[in-house]
Design an enzyme around this catalytic site. Structure first.
Site, PDB file in Angstrom:
ATOM      1  N   HIS A   1       0.832  -1.203   0.000  1.00 56.10           N
ATOM      2  CA  HIS A   1       0.000   0.000   0.000  1.00 56.10           C
ATOM      3  C   HIS A   1       0.868   1.255   0.000  1.00 56.10           C
ATOM      4  CE1 HIS A   1       0.865   1.057   4.156  1.00 56.10           C
ATOM      5  NE2 HIS A   1       0.739  -0.245   4.445  1.00 56.10           N
TER       6      HIS A   1
ATOM      7  N   GLU B   1      -2.388  -7.784   8.070  1.00 51.89           N
ATOM      8  CA  GLU B   1      -1.420  -8.199   9.090  1.00 51.89           C
ATOM      9  C   GLU B   1      -0.952  -9.643   8.915  1.00 51.89           C
ATOM     10  OE1 GLU B   1      -3.028  -7.160  12.980  1.00 51.89           O
ATOM     11  OE2 GLU B   1      -2.140  -5.169  12.780  1.00 51.89           O
TER      12      GLU B   1
END
Length: 163
Positions: free
Chosen positions: A10, A86
């Protein structure tokens, strides 16, 4: 046809005072520009995935949506996968191994450390650490995602926002 995996980290994210969770962090202005530029770069280089597997966090969704303003990938080819958020490289690796073989160029949009660890695991890389909005295009010399394994990828492209 060989398989290709486009790993996308990202773009640069902010942590405004009113945002309470990591999951809800938005892109910075710099990150918005990085993501827009990445879309232009991918389109210019004819790198258009036929499937996107994206973390559902705010910053990964924003990154992909800005990239997709250029690529125009249909909604039916986008999957927001909760396990990417995550995720360790082992979790991401399982996602890759379970991809449908009808897809030949798949983009995985996620977060460090998992994204960079996956890149290094698959390519036997020299501890490459993808920066925000960094990408790596990996190619595998076979036709089945289940055959993807440690050290079998060839890095076809590394691209960082400052390039």
């Amino acid at each position: 046809m060989s398989k290709q995996l486009l790993i996308i980290r990202h773009a640069s994210a902010a942590w405004p005072e009113d945002v309470k969770s990591d999951f809800e962090r938005p892109l910075k202005k710099k990150g918005i520009k990085e993501a827009e530029d990445l879309g232009v770069f991918l389109k210019h280089n004819h790198i258009v995935p036929d499937l996107i597997a994206c973390s559902p966090s705010k910053r990964t969704k924003q990154t992909f949506n800005l990239v997709n303003q250029e690529l125009k990938i249909p909604v039916s080819s986008i999957v927001f996968e909760e396990t990417i958020y995550e995720a360790s490289y082992k979790t991401l690796f399982k996602i890759v191994n379970n991809l449908n073989n009808s897809h030949h160029l798949v983009a995985l949009v996620g977060h460090n450390n998992g994204i960079s660890d996956l890149l290094n695991y698959l390519s036997n890389g020299d501890e490459i650490n993808l920066p925000p909005a960094g990408i790596a295009l990996l190619e595998f010399p076979f036709h089945d995602w289940k055959m993807v394994s440690n050290g079998l990828a060839e890095i076809k492209l590394l691209h960082y926002p400052e390039d």
